[in-house]
Design a protein around this motif. Structure first.
Motif, PDB file in Angstrom:
ATOM      1  N   LEU A 190       0.847  -1.208   0.000  1.00 43.77           N
ATOM      2  CA  LEU A 190       0.000   0.000   0.000  1.00 43.77           C
ATOM      3  C   LEU A 190       0.879   1.254   0.000  1.00 43.77           C
ATOM      4  O   LEU A 190       0.654   2.192  -0.767  1.00 43.77           O
ATOM      5  CB  LEU A 190      -0.885   0.022   1.237  1.00 43.77           C
ATOM      6  CG  LEU A 190      -2.265  -0.630   1.157  1.00 43.77           C
ATOM      7  CD1 LEU A 190      -3.015  -0.439   2.456  1.00 43.77           C
ATOM      8  CD2 LEU A 190      -3.088  -0.037   0.024  1.00 43.77           C
ATOM      9  N   PHE A 246       1.478   4.367  -2.642  1.00 40.37           N
ATOM     10  CA  PHE A 246       1.331   5.721  -2.133  1.00 40.37           C
ATOM     11  C   PHE A 246       2.543   6.590  -2.527  1.00 40.37           C
ATOM     12  O   PHE A 246       2.391   7.669  -3.107  1.00 40.37           O
ATOM     13  CB  PHE A 246       1.240   5.618  -0.602  1.00 40.37           C
ATOM     14  CG  PHE A 246       0.477   6.717   0.041  1.00 40.37           C
ATOM     15  CD1 PHE A 246      -0.897   6.626   0.188  1.00 40.37           C
ATOM     16  CD2 PHE A 246       1.125   7.829   0.520  1.00 40.37           C
ATOM     17  CE1 PHE A 246      -1.608   7.637   0.804  1.00 40.37           C
ATOM     18  CE2 PHE A 246       0.421   8.845   1.126  1.00 40.37           C
ATOM     19  CZ  PHE A 246      -0.942   8.754   1.277  1.00 40.37           C
ATOM     20  N   SER A 280       3.198   7.103  -6.308  1.00 36.57           N
ATOM     21  CA  SER A 280       2.272   8.120  -6.837  1.00 36.57           C
ATOM     22  C   SER A 280       2.798   9.524  -6.556  1.00 36.57           C
ATOM     23  O   SER A 280       2.785  10.391  -7.437  1.00 36.57           O
ATOM     24  CB  SER A 280       0.892   7.978  -6.198  1.00 36.57           C
ATOM     25  OG  SER A 280       0.425   6.685  -6.351  1.00 36.57           O
ATOM     26  N   THR A 298      -5.074   7.685 -11.017  1.00 34.34           N
ATOM     27  CA  THR A 298      -4.626   6.417 -10.407  1.00 34.34           C
ATOM     28  C   THR A 298      -4.181   5.439 -11.493  1.00 34.34           C
ATOM     29  O   THR A 298      -3.112   4.838 -11.386  1.00 34.34           O
ATOM     30  CB  THR A 298      -5.788   5.777  -9.599  1.00 34.34           C
ATOM     31  OG1 THR A 298      -6.300   6.741  -8.712  1.00 34.34           O
ATOM     32  CG2 THR A 298      -5.318   4.573  -8.819  1.00 34.34           C
ATOM     33  N   LEU A 353      -4.451   0.014  -5.054  1.00 36.85           N
ATOM     34  CA  LEU A 353      -5.247   0.601  -3.970  1.00 36.85           C
ATOM     35  C   LEU A 353      -4.462   1.716  -3.266  1.00 36.85           C
ATOM     36  O   LEU A 353      -5.005   2.769  -2.934  1.00 36.85           O
ATOM     37  CB  LEU A 353      -5.643  -0.501  -2.976  1.00 36.85           C
ATOM     38  CG  LEU A 353      -6.543  -0.076  -1.824  1.00 36.85           C
ATOM     39  CD1 LEU A 353      -7.922   0.332  -2.348  1.00 36.85           C
ATOM     40  CD2 LEU A 353      -6.704  -1.206  -0.806  1.00 36.85           C
ATOM     41  N   GLY A 354      -3.150   1.465  -3.076  1.00 37.10           N
ATOM     42  CA  GLY A 354      -2.290   2.474  -2.440  1.00 37.10           C
ATOM     43  C   GLY A 354      -2.288   3.759  -3.250  1.00 37.10           C
ATOM     44  O   GLY A 354      -2.442   4.863  -2.709  1.00 37.10           O
ATOM     45  N   ALA A 355      -2.136   3.617  -4.579  1.00 37.01           N
ATOM     46  CA  ALA A 355      -2.133   4.790  -5.459  1.00 37.01           C
ATOM     47  C   ALA A 355      -3.489   5.489  -5.418  1.00 37.01           C
ATOM     48  O   ALA A 355      -3.566   6.724  -5.339  1.00 37.01           O
ATOM     49  CB  ALA A 355      -1.802   4.368  -6.888  1.00 37.01           C
ATOM     50  N   PHE A 356      -4.559   4.687  -5.440  1.00 35.72           N
ATOM     51  CA  PHE A 356      -5.914   5.261  -5.416  1.00 35.72           C
ATOM     52  C   PHE A 356      -6.144   6.036  -4.125  1.00 35.72           C
ATOM     53  O   PHE A 356      -6.677   7.155  -4.151  1.00 35.72           O
ATOM     54  CB  PHE A 356      -6.946   4.134  -5.562  1.00 35.72           C
ATOM     55  CG  PHE A 356      -8.369   4.624  -5.548  1.00 35.72           C
ATOM     56  CD1 PHE A 356      -8.885   5.317  -6.630  1.00 35.72           C
ATOM     57  CD2 PHE A 356      -9.190   4.411  -4.451  1.00 35.72           C
ATOM     58  CE1 PHE A 356     -10.191   5.778  -6.630  1.00 35.72           C
ATOM     59  CE2 PHE A 356     -10.496   4.873  -4.434  1.00 35.72           C
ATOM     60  CZ  PHE A 356     -11.001   5.559  -5.533  1.00 35.72           C
ATOM     61  N   LEU A 357      -5.706   5.449  -2.987  1.00 38.21           N
ATOM     62  CA  LEU A 357      -5.894   6.127  -1.695  1.00 38.21           C
ATOM     63  C   LEU A 357      -5.135   7.448  -1.651  1.00 38.21           C
ATOM     64  O   LEU A 357      -5.631   8.447  -1.123  1.00 38.21           O
ATOM     65  CB  LEU A 357      -5.437   5.221  -0.548  1.00 38.21           C
ATOM     66  CG  LEU A 357      -6.368   4.050  -0.217  1.00 38.21           C
ATOM     67  CD1 LEU A 357      -5.764   3.171   0.861  1.00 38.21           C
ATOM     68  CD2 LEU A 357      -7.737   4.559   0.224  1.00 38.21           C
ATOM     69  N   PHE A 358      -3.934   7.439  -2.216  1.00 33.67           N
ATOM     70  CA  PHE A 358      -3.128   8.670  -2.244  1.00 33.67           C
ATOM     71  C   PHE A 358      -3.896   9.793  -2.946  1.00 33.67           C
ATOM     72  O   PHE A 358      -4.053  10.894  -2.411  1.00 33.67           O
ATOM     73  CB  PHE A 358      -1.800   8.404  -2.953  1.00 33.67           C
ATOM     74  CG  PHE A 358      -1.010   9.657  -3.225  1.00 33.67           C
ATOM     75  CD1 PHE A 358      -0.313  10.287  -2.204  1.00 33.67           C
ATOM     76  CD2 PHE A 358      -0.979  10.221  -4.486  1.00 33.67           C
ATOM     77  CE1 PHE A 358       0.399  11.442  -2.442  1.00 33.67           C
ATOM     78  CE2 PHE A 358      -0.270  11.388  -4.740  1.00 33.67           C
ATOM     79  CZ  PHE A 358       0.421  11.993  -3.713  1.00 33.67           C
ATOM     80  N   TYR A 359      -4.412   9.478  -4.134  1.00 34.27           N
ATOM     81  CA  TYR A 359      -5.101  10.519  -4.908  1.00 34.27           C
ATOM     82  C   TYR A 359      -6.450  10.873  -4.280  1.00 34.27           C
ATOM     83  O   TYR A 359      -6.864  12.027  -4.328  1.00 34.27           O
ATOM     84  CB  TYR A 359      -5.267  10.078  -6.359  1.00 34.27           C
ATOM     85  CG  TYR A 359      -3.965  10.092  -7.108  1.00 34.27           C
ATOM     86  CD1 TYR A 359      -3.226  11.266  -7.257  1.00 34.27           C
ATOM     87  CD2 TYR A 359      -3.428   8.931  -7.648  1.00 34.27           C
ATOM     88  CE1 TYR A 359      -2.018  11.283  -7.933  1.00 34.27           C
ATOM     89  CE2 TYR A 359      -2.219   8.947  -8.325  1.00 34.27           C
ATOM     90  CZ  TYR A 359      -1.525  10.125  -8.460  1.00 34.27           C
ATOM     91  OH  TYR A 359      -0.309  10.152  -9.115  1.00 34.27           O
ATOM     92  N   LEU A 360      -7.088   9.873  -3.677  1.00 30.87           N
ATOM     93  CA  LEU A 360      -8.389  10.142  -3.039  1.00 30.87           C
ATOM     94  C   LEU A 360      -8.208  11.108  -1.866  1.00 30.87           C
ATOM     95  O   LEU A 360      -8.962  12.084  -1.721  1.00 30.87           O
ATOM     96  CB  LEU A 360      -9.007   8.823  -2.566  1.00 30.87           C
ATOM     97  CG  LEU A 360     -10.428   8.905  -2.041  1.00 30.87           C
ATOM     98  CD1 LEU A 360     -11.384   9.276  -3.162  1.00 30.87           C
ATOM     99  CD2 LEU A 360     -10.865   7.584  -1.419  1.00 30.87           C
ATOM    100  N   ILE A 361      -7.184  10.839  -1.052  1.00 33.44           N
ATOM    101  CA  ILE A 361      -6.917  11.718   0.101  1.00 33.44           C
ATOM    102  C   ILE A 361      -6.608  13.134  -0.388  1.00 33.44           C
ATOM    103  O   ILE A 361      -7.113  14.124   0.136  1.00 33.44           O
ATOM    104  CB  ILE A 361      -5.773  11.142   0.967  1.00 33.44           C
ATOM    105  CG1 ILE A 361      -6.228   9.841   1.634  1.00 33.44           C
ATOM    106  CG2 ILE A 361      -5.307  12.142   2.029  1.00 33.44           C
ATOM    107  CD1 ILE A 361      -5.125   9.022   2.257  1.00 33.44           C
TER     108      ILE A 361
END
Lengths: 325, 104
Positions: A7, A11, A14, A84, B14-22
């Motif tokens: 995860l 993060f 990105s 994403t 999911l990690g990338a998605f969470l980053f952009y979502l936050i």
């Protein structure tokens, strides 16, 4: 706890790619400005290098103004999912070291799919806003999409045909031990370069935005964080196609006669250096050309660019049949 | 092995998605304002234009060629060269003739 590491990997990669995309945007803007005898970004950071970050933060803290009748759910989902997916696709390209961050069988096909999806997202964005300019922008973008996507995908397929593998990793390994694909298939590179400019909507192929005609096209109704995310998506799309071009045609981070992978960091620097050269070329094209009409773009891509890529494929088929490659 | 790797891909995504979502949620700059769509100062009801697609032939060609790209790649990998060369020549001829048909 292993899941946490993955995860965090997503993060931080990105964050890293987002930062790189802002720096590439600065390089592009600065090059266009210098070519047009302007100064370009200057105030945010040394020589204005942080202008991309500054613009992004400014847009993020602005109050969003959205049109009546817009599809609110899609307005939120499309930009977040788009950035994403663009980031995720880049993780399959070995830009940091010889091995990519993520690997999977036939990863080139997935990247092609994701890159097409990103364009569809943009066409949808124009269509979900019920304004005349955004609708016209969306229609133009859809027309643009069906013009450049075929030569774009076929030119990405050429390296896979030469190496006979659908993995980017294997294509790079081939270029390390043999010639760059650019030398083996120069027409494919030219087609990819032209389609790339169209894919990232730069002049002369920016008819879908066309500020002077349709006030920004598909993005005219966007503001605040929505606009910030679409600007970021455009930057990430540019980074994705440039990275793809470097990996598939220009030998990635390798240089002839030098083992760049043996020296820590050199592979990455060479890769980024080649990507910067491509961005500068795109920016120079942008600076010296005028916008084309949408019907001219369609004609150009279907009558000139697509046949060119077919000629390249037929030549390659001949070479393979004769055992030259 | 394959399932575990797909699981890893999912986690990274999911990690990338969470980053952009936050990031997206953090960027809320006050209450959203609703306005009528921009139409150069004219009043414009918020409706989507039911535009006609004049380039439907191009769309059909696009769908065929987009699928075709993957077929060509696979043919090269499997070394089916002669049928591919014949097919490519036919497609090439069709492509040269297609725009003339459209303009009629």
């Amino acid at each position: 706890m292993t899941w946490m590491i993955y995860l965090l990997l997503g993060f931080f990669v990105s964050l890293f790619l987002m930062s790189i995309s802002f720096i590439f945007e600065w390089i592009e803007r600065k090059t266009v400005a210098r070519a047009q005898s302007r100064i370009g970004p200057l105030l945010a950071g040394p020589k204005g290098i942080f202008q991309g970050f500054a613009d992004f933060i400014k847009l993020m803290i602005k109050r969003p103004v959205i049109p009546v009748g817009v599809d609110k759910l899609l307005l939120f989902v499309l930009p977040v999912l788009g950035v994403t997916l663009a980031t995720f696709a880049m993780m399959f390209i070995p830009f940091f070291s010889e091995k990519p961050i993520l690997m999977y069988t036939s990863d080139l096909v997935y990247i092609m799919g994701i890159s097409a999806a990103l364009s569809v997202f943009i066409a949808f964005t124009g269509y979900i806003s019920p304004g005349p300019y955004s609708n016209i922008g969306a229609a133009r973008y859809a027309e643009l999409f069906i013009s450049y996507e075929v030569p774009f995908v076929l030119s990405l397929a050429i390296p896979a045909m030469i190496v006979r593998s659908l993995e980017i990793d294997n294509i790079l390994l081939f270029q390390k031990t043999s010639l760059w694909i650019l030398i083996l298939a120069p027409l494919g590179f030219v087609v990819l370069f032209v389609s790339m400019i169209s894919k990232i909507e730069r002049i002369p192929f920016d008819a879908a935005e066309a500020e002077t005609e349709i006030a920004g096209g598909w993005q005219v109704e966007l503001s605040g964080r929505y606009l910030a995310f679409y600007k970021l998506l455009t930057n990430l799309k540019m980074l994705l196609v440039v990275f793809l071009c470097v990996a598939l045609y220009l030998g990635g981070g390798y240089l002839p006669g030098i083992d760049t992978a043996a020296i820590p960091g050199l592979y990455f620097l060479v890769f980024i250096g080649k990507a910067i050269i491509l961005v500068v070329l795109i920016a120079l094209t942008e600076a010296i050309m005028a916008r084309w009409r949408i019907d001219n773009i369609l004609n150009y891509f279907w009558r000139i660019v697509t046949p060119l890529v077919f000629i390249q494929i037929i030549l390659l088929a001949g070479f393979v049949a004769l055992g030259i490659i | 092995m394959l399932v575990s790797y797909v699981y890893i891909l999912g986690l990274v995504l999911l990690g990338a998605f969470l980053f952009y979502l936050i990031l997206f949620i953090l960027g809320k700059g006050g209450k959203e304002k609703r306005v009528y769509p921009f139409a150069s100062g004219e009043f414009y009801r918020p409706i989507r234009i039911p535009y006609r697609v004049h380039f439907i032939y191009y769309v059909a060609l696009f769908a065929a060629f987009e699928t075709f790209a993957v077929m060509v790649m696979l043919a090269f990998i499997a070394r089916i060269m002669v049928p591919l060369a014949i097919y490519l020549s036919l497609v090439f001829l069709a492509l040269l003739m297609a725009p003339k048909v459209i303009t009629k």
